[in-house]
Design a protein around this motif. Structure first.
Motif, PDB file in Angstrom:
ATOM      1  N   HIS A 173      17.318 -39.789  18.849  1.00  0.00           N
ATOM      2  CA  HIS A 173      16.662 -38.811  19.713  1.00  0.00           C
ATOM      3  C   HIS A 173      16.488 -37.495  18.966  1.00  0.00           C
ATOM      4  O   HIS A 173      17.254 -37.188  18.064  1.00  0.00           O
ATOM      5  CB  HIS A 173      17.482 -38.558  20.989  1.00  0.00           C
ATOM      6  N   ASN A 174      15.495 -36.742  19.382  1.00  0.00           N
ATOM      7  CA  ASN A 174      15.246 -35.446  18.761  1.00  0.00           C
ATOM      8  C   ASN A 174      16.071 -34.349  19.437  1.00  0.00           C
ATOM      9  O   ASN A 174      15.574 -33.283  19.765  1.00  0.00           O
ATOM     10  CB  ASN A 174      13.742 -35.101  18.861  1.00  0.00           C
ATOM     11  N   THR A 175      17.326 -34.646  19.674  1.00  0.00           N
ATOM     12  CA  THR A 175      18.235 -33.688  20.301  1.00  0.00           C
ATOM     13  C   THR A 175      19.613 -33.824  19.684  1.00  0.00           C
ATOM     14  O   THR A 175      19.924 -34.823  19.034  1.00  0.00           O
ATOM     15  CB  THR A 175      18.364 -33.939  21.823  1.00  0.00           C
ATOM     16  N   LEU A 176      20.439 -32.797  19.934  1.00  0.00           N
ATOM     17  CA  LEU A 176      21.862 -32.893  19.628  1.00  0.00           C
ATOM     18  C   LEU A 176      22.570 -33.373  20.878  1.00  0.00           C
ATOM     19  O   LEU A 176      22.219 -32.983  21.992  1.00  0.00           O
ATOM     20  CB  LEU A 176      22.422 -31.525  19.233  1.00  0.00           C
ATOM     21  N   VAL A 190      26.840 -33.579  26.900  1.00  0.00           N
ATOM     22  CA  VAL A 190      26.184 -32.274  26.742  1.00  0.00           C
ATOM     23  C   VAL A 190      25.129 -32.422  25.656  1.00  0.00           C
ATOM     24  O   VAL A 190      25.444 -32.845  24.535  1.00  0.00           O
ATOM     25  CB  VAL A 190      27.172 -31.167  26.334  1.00  0.00           C
ATOM     26  N   SER A 191      23.896 -32.133  25.995  1.00  0.00           N
ATOM     27  CA  SER A 191      22.820 -32.284  25.012  1.00  0.00           C
ATOM     28  C   SER A 191      22.094 -30.965  24.803  1.00  0.00           C
ATOM     29  O   SER A 191      22.022 -30.118  25.699  1.00  0.00           O
ATOM     30  CB  SER A 191      21.824 -33.356  25.469  1.00  0.00           C
ATOM     31  N   PHE A 192      21.540 -30.809  23.580  1.00  0.00           N
ATOM     32  CA  PHE A 192      20.752 -29.634  23.213  1.00  0.00           C
ATOM     33  C   PHE A 192      19.355 -30.109  22.851  1.00  0.00           C
ATOM     34  O   PHE A 192      19.202 -31.005  22.003  1.00  0.00           O
ATOM     35  CB  PHE A 192      21.360 -28.929  21.995  1.00  0.00           C
ATOM     36  N   ALA A 193      18.344 -29.512  23.444  1.00  0.00           N
ATOM     37  CA  ALA A 193      16.963 -29.896  23.149  1.00  0.00           C
ATOM     38  C   ALA A 193      16.127 -28.652  22.881  1.00  0.00           C
ATOM     39  O   ALA A 193      16.188 -27.682  23.644  1.00  0.00           O
ATOM     40  CB  ALA A 193      16.370 -30.671  24.322  1.00  0.00           C
ATOM     41  N   ASN A 194      15.352 -28.648  21.799  1.00  0.00           N
ATOM     42  CA  ASN A 194      14.503 -27.513  21.445  1.00  0.00           C
ATOM     43  C   ASN A 194      13.065 -27.775  21.846  1.00  0.00           C
ATOM     44  O   ASN A 194      12.591 -28.907  21.835  1.00  0.00           O
ATOM     45  CB  ASN A 194      14.578 -27.239  19.942  1.00  0.00           C
ATOM     46  N   GLU A 195      12.369 -26.677  22.191  1.00  0.00           N
ATOM     47  CA  GLU A 195      10.964 -26.774  22.569  1.00  0.00           C
ATOM     48  C   GLU A 195      10.122 -25.855  21.682  1.00  0.00           C
ATOM     49  O   GLU A 195      10.027 -24.656  21.946  1.00  0.00           O
ATOM     50  CB  GLU A 195      10.767 -26.371  24.037  1.00  0.00           C
ATOM     51  N   ASN A 196       9.546 -26.389  20.620  1.00  0.00           N
ATOM     52  CA  ASN A 196       8.611 -25.639  19.773  1.00  0.00           C
ATOM     53  C   ASN A 196       9.165 -24.274  19.335  1.00  0.00           C
ATOM     54  O   ASN A 196       8.481 -23.265  19.381  1.00  0.00           O
ATOM     55  CB  ASN A 196       7.268 -25.433  20.508  1.00  0.00           C
ATOM     56  N   SER A 197      10.424 -24.259  18.971  1.00  0.00           N
ATOM     57  CA  SER A 197      11.043 -23.006  18.541  1.00  0.00           C
ATOM     58  C   SER A 197      10.663 -22.676  17.096  1.00  0.00           C
ATOM     59  O   SER A 197      10.468 -23.571  16.274  1.00  0.00           O
ATOM     60  CB  SER A 197      12.563 -23.110  18.654  1.00  0.00           C
ATOM     61  N   GLU A 198      10.577 -21.385  16.816  1.00  0.00           N
ATOM     62  CA  GLU A 198      10.275 -20.918  15.462  1.00  0.00           C
ATOM     63  C   GLU A 198      11.577 -20.770  14.681  1.00  0.00           C
ATOM     64  O   GLU A 198      12.156 -19.681  14.599  1.00  0.00           O
ATOM     65  CB  GLU A 198       9.534 -19.579  15.505  1.00  0.00           C
ATOM     66  N   PHE A 199      12.051 -21.866  14.137  1.00  0.00           N
ATOM     67  CA  PHE A 199      13.256 -21.807  13.310  1.00  0.00           C
ATOM     68  C   PHE A 199      12.988 -20.961  12.065  1.00  0.00           C
ATOM     69  O   PHE A 199      11.864 -20.918  11.555  1.00  0.00           O
ATOM     70  CB  PHE A 199      13.689 -23.208  12.887  1.00  0.00           C
ATOM     71  N   PHE A 288      15.474 -23.275  23.926  1.00  0.00           N
ATOM     72  CA  PHE A 288      16.206 -24.538  23.918  1.00  0.00           C
ATOM     73  C   PHE A 288      17.050 -24.657  25.177  1.00  0.00           C
ATOM     74  O   PHE A 288      17.311 -23.660  25.865  1.00  0.00           O
ATOM     75  CB  PHE A 288      17.064 -24.686  22.653  1.00  0.00           C
ATOM     76  N   GLU A 289      17.416 -25.881  25.479  1.00  0.00           N
ATOM     77  CA  GLU A 289      18.168 -26.141  26.700  1.00  0.00           C
ATOM     78  C   GLU A 289      19.469 -26.860  26.406  1.00  0.00           C
ATOM     79  O   GLU A 289      19.549 -27.687  25.493  1.00  0.00           O
ATOM     80  CB  GLU A 289      17.322 -26.975  27.671  1.00  0.00           C
ATOM     81  N   ILE A 290      20.475 -26.507  27.168  1.00  0.00           N
ATOM     82  CA  ILE A 290      21.771 -27.176  27.122  1.00  0.00           C
ATOM     83  C   ILE A 290      21.933 -27.878  28.463  1.00  0.00           C
ATOM     84  O   ILE A 290      21.840 -27.248  29.523  1.00  0.00           O
ATOM     85  CB  ILE A 290      22.919 -26.154  26.924  1.00  0.00           C
TER      86      ILE A 290
END
Length: 819
Positions: A173-176, A190-199, A288-290
């Motif tokens: 999956h594209n999440t932690l 507990v999952s972490f998901a990013n949405e088009n963030s500018e790393f 991002f979401e937790i």
């Protein structure tokens, strides 16, 4: 006859409720309410920190930190605990309800970051999500905004508790993802998901393979449960060691490589542990979401549903606020009121741990120097569910502050007010004592100066909790009688829905609150007796004064134990002037007044519970206190309620009593808490004159704490010697309404026309002055304050004082505009 009527009322209501199958018991109510209050940002001392309520053996704990890693100085500006010294442009909740969710916004110019935390829960309340969104403030400046989330599953080393990264999930999956377990919470993810963030992306390679700021960095280690509050210190220490290792290999680190150097790594090869640090670094907008989901939960939160949940939560909070407070959407005060009230709720915290108590040190009646409490011992553990006066400066429970917090909360969520009050009453010890400050555990203690950490059972505080409880019971009794009246006439009221989210279950089942009152009554009685016995004054010193000998009631005279030459901290009005030379025989008008409030509250409880003998006793004590306020403390020359002290130099008996008069909150207090009889028109007139006088107390910003004419006005610390405090101003407004709106005097209004005219004018003017000034300061500074300057209205004292200053919302949305 009254007792028989009430018994019939109870029986009828219980029968009706049983027939309709609508009455939960107290245990069932508690379970329902607890579920909706299980998760929230209850670590209010953190800018953002989560922990469950009443899960204290093996809780899951989450916290957030951030800093700008674009340069080496960034590490010194890591934000974690709320600190006034951080000097953020603004921080706080713009909408919030602990049962539903909320949004906190943070503007941090020093770190060039605008940051939002939005918290929502599933319908069951057992799952939650946090959306973290931000952007750099000034895009003309390079930025590497590091957001650090840390999580820990508490539990002893030999327990089955764990929190670890789910590597299988990460590969597919594209999440932690992290898996955890505790015996209280059971299994969860507990999952972490990013949405088009500018790393953040550097033009040069990272210093090492595990310090790449363009991807999330995870660091795990073991930290003892009682040391997690040092999460920031641990993070900074590990990062400093890592930076030092980089420098040893490459003494001339380029500026471009600093974000890589400030990315955490396992420099010491620690084995994976129970704490997980997740660091993500961004150069622009990020989101991002937790997501926390219990295993096998029926309403798990899906990643794609969070925006919808946030929109729904915001609507629910807005609608609930609108129902509870009558503030039109077109009002310029609407945003101010909702944000201010949200920050009151945002101070709601759950504490668990031991506290420090010195039960050995006694107070010498003849010694008024500060007593050092050097014989402290840890007691507990205890738990407390409470709001705090200030997340930055006072993130702990304060006994007299909490009563004012509850008066605000009663109109919005009476069930939540009950939960808080219940928690405080659980602290009453076997002697009847409650600490004036409740500081539980190392995390809470870390925010308290050493001199204030230890509590002593000789020290009291104004008993505002009973003021709030008696108000609750009074409302419950009224509701119950209205329900009976309605059913007897076949009427059914279609009111707002009763639900745990609305916080109004007790209002539709007042018998539950009355049942609790019956259970808690013995402890409250013990608390009442402790207060009276521990603060009792020496009235016998004054019995040679003819007016006192003939009219005073011997049992009812009080002073604050623990007062020093310069301060009377137990009174709550720390530096308010008292007798210049302290004396063991001095008697304090506010101590007697607060015992009067306490007695009236106990009388109310005894009345509701049909305890006829106790009701008779409390009625007598209250009457004696009301009479003693005049006999002992009213100065006919200055027309004020005053402290008194013993005059050793008196030449006749009448002069043995010396009045210590300082016009201000102290002299107004018997009026403010409604202990002056309605028919005592002369004293009411004098008090109105005092409050209406611009040369003494009245300002364009509210009532001064101390008269402008007093010799101690604006001197020393200038804490309670002039500045304007909203808690006492609120009580005065409420008292004006009590005495001059719904009052027996109304039938004689023509006879007292000028008095009513003066009261109405003062009420309108005072209410408007306070609201306008508090709003103006908020509009300019973005915060409400502990107090307001008596000369220019500016905020002073503690900034972002999210406690009783929020009473301004009740002034806007609950108090009428006119009498």
């Amino acid at each position: 006859m009254i007792r028989l009527q009430r018994l019939i009322l109870f029986a009828l209501l219980n029968a009706i409720s049983a027939y309709c199958n609508l009455t939960p018991d107290l245990e069932e109510y508690s379970k329902t309410s607890s579920q909706s209050l299980l998760w929230a940002p209850y670590r209010a001392n953190c800018y953002f920190g989560l922990t469950p309520r009443y899960v204290h053996k093996e809780p899951f704990v989450l916290g957030a930190m951030w800093f700008n890693s674009i340069n080496a100085q960034g590490l010194a500006n890591v934000r974690h605990f709320v600190e006034q010294g951080d000097k953020l442009d603004k921080y706080g909740w713009v909408w919030y309800d602990p049962r539903i969710g909320g949004k906190e916004t943070i503007t941090d110019s020093e770190n060039n970051l605008q940051l939002n935390f939005t918290f929502v829960k599933s319908h069951s309340g057992e799952n939650w999500a946090v959306q973290v969104e931000g952007d750099v403030i000034d895009r003309s400046k390079k930025a590497a905004e590091s957001i650090v989330i840390y999580m820990k599953q508490n539990g002893k080393e030999d327990s089955s508790c764990f929190l670890e990264q789910d590597l299988n999930h990460a590969r597919t999956h594209n999440t932690l993802s992290f898996k955890g377990f505790s015996n209280e919470l059971k299994g969860y993810t507990v999952s972490f998901a990013n949405e088009n963030s500018e790393f953040y992306k550097s033009s040069i390679p990272p210093l090492t393979h595990d310090t790449n700021p363009s991807i999330p960095s995870i660091f795990s280690m073991n930290v003892p449960d009682d040391q997690l509050w040092k999460a920031k210190d641990i993070f900074q220490s590990i990062l400093k060691d890592s930076v030092q290792a980089h420098i040893e290999k490459n003494p001339k680190l380029s500026a471009e490589s600093i974000p890589s150097a400030l990315t955490i790594r396992n420099i010491h090869n620690f084995p994976p542990g129970n704490v997980q640090y997740i660091q993500q670094t961004f150069s622009g907008h990020f989101k991002f979401e937790i997501i926390f989901n219990k295993d096998r939960s029926k309403d798990q939160i899906e990643e794609h549903s969070i925006d919808h949940l946030i929109g729904l939560a915001e609507t629910m909070v807005q609608q609930k606020f609108d129902r509870k407070f009558n503030i039109p959407g077109t009002s310029k005060f609407k945003e101010f009121a909702q944000e201010t009230f949200s920050n009151l709720l945002g101070g709601l915290s759950y504490f668990h741990g031991t506290h420090l108590v010195d039960r050995e040190t006694s107070f010498d009646d003849e010694n008024f120097e500060k007593v050092e409490l050097k014989n402290s011992k840890e007691e507990g553990p205890f738990e407390l569910f409470s709001m705090v006066p200030s997340r930055a400066f006072f993130p702990r429970g304060f006994y007299w502050d909490e009563g004012f917090h509850l008066l605000q909360l009663l109109d919005y969520d009476s069930d939540l007010a009950f939960e808080v009050l219940h928690s405080w009453f659980d602290l009453i010890d076997s002697d009847g004592w409650i600490p004036r400050e409740v500081i539980l555990g190392d995390e809470a203690r870390s925010k308290v100066p050493v001199e204030f950490r230890v509590q002593n059972p000789n020290i009291a505080n104004p008993p505002t909790l009973l003021l709030a409880f008696s108000e609750m019971l009074s409302r419950a009794k009224t509701i119950q009688e209205e329900m009976l009246e309605s059913h007897m006439h076949g009427n059914v009221h279609h009111e707002e829905p009763k639900s745990s989210f609305e916080g109004n279950i007790l209002s539709s089942h007042p018998e539950l609150l009355l049942s609790y009152a019956q259970d808690i009554y013995p402890k409250l009685l013990k608390h009442f007796e402790w207060f009276r016995n521990s603060q009792k004054g020496m009235l016998e010193e004054y019995l040679e004064v003819p007016s006192i000998n003939s009219g005073a009631h011997e049992g009812e005279a009080y002073r604050w134990i623990g007062r020093t030459v310069t301060h009377c901290l137990p009174s709550g009005m720390d530096d308010y002037p008292r007798a210049i030379i302290p004396d063991s025989a001095e008697l304090h008008v506010d101590a007697l007044t607060w015992v009067g409030v306490m007695t009236r509250s106990m009388k109310q409880i005894a009345s509701v519970l049909d305890l006829e003998e106790d009701l008779k006793r409390f009625t007598e004590i209250e009457q004696n206190i009301v009479e003693n306020l005049v006999t002992l403390h009213w100065d006919d020359e200055q027309k004020l309620f005053c402290d008194i002290t013993f005059n050793d130099d008196a030449t006749d008996d009448e002069d043995l009593r010396e009045f210590v008069c300082h016009e201000g909150y102290l002299s107004l207090l018997p009026f403010a808490v409604k202990l002056i009889p309605h028919d005592d028109v002369d004293r009411l007139q004098h008090i109105l004159n005092s409050m209406s006088n611009e040369e003494t107390l009245l300002t364009p910003f509210g009532l001064r704490s101390l008269s402008k004419q007093d010799e101690f006005y604006d001197t020393a610390e200038v804490y309670w010697r002039g500045p304007i405090w909203l808690n006492l101003n609120y009580l005065c407004l409420d008292a004006l309404q009590y005495y001059f709106s719904d009052s027996p005097l109304k039938s004689e209004e023509a006879q007292h026309a000028e008095l009513f005219k003066q009261a109405s004018k003062l009420y309108r003017q005072l209410r408007q002055n306070i609201i306008t000034n508090t709003y103006s300061v908020w509009k300019k500074d973005g915060y409400v304050y502990e107090q307001y300057n008596h000369k220019n209205g500016n905020g002073s004292g503690v900034q972002h004082f999210t406690g009783w200053t929020a009473l301004v919302v009740n002034m806007i949305g609950r108090l009428p505009e006119d009498l």
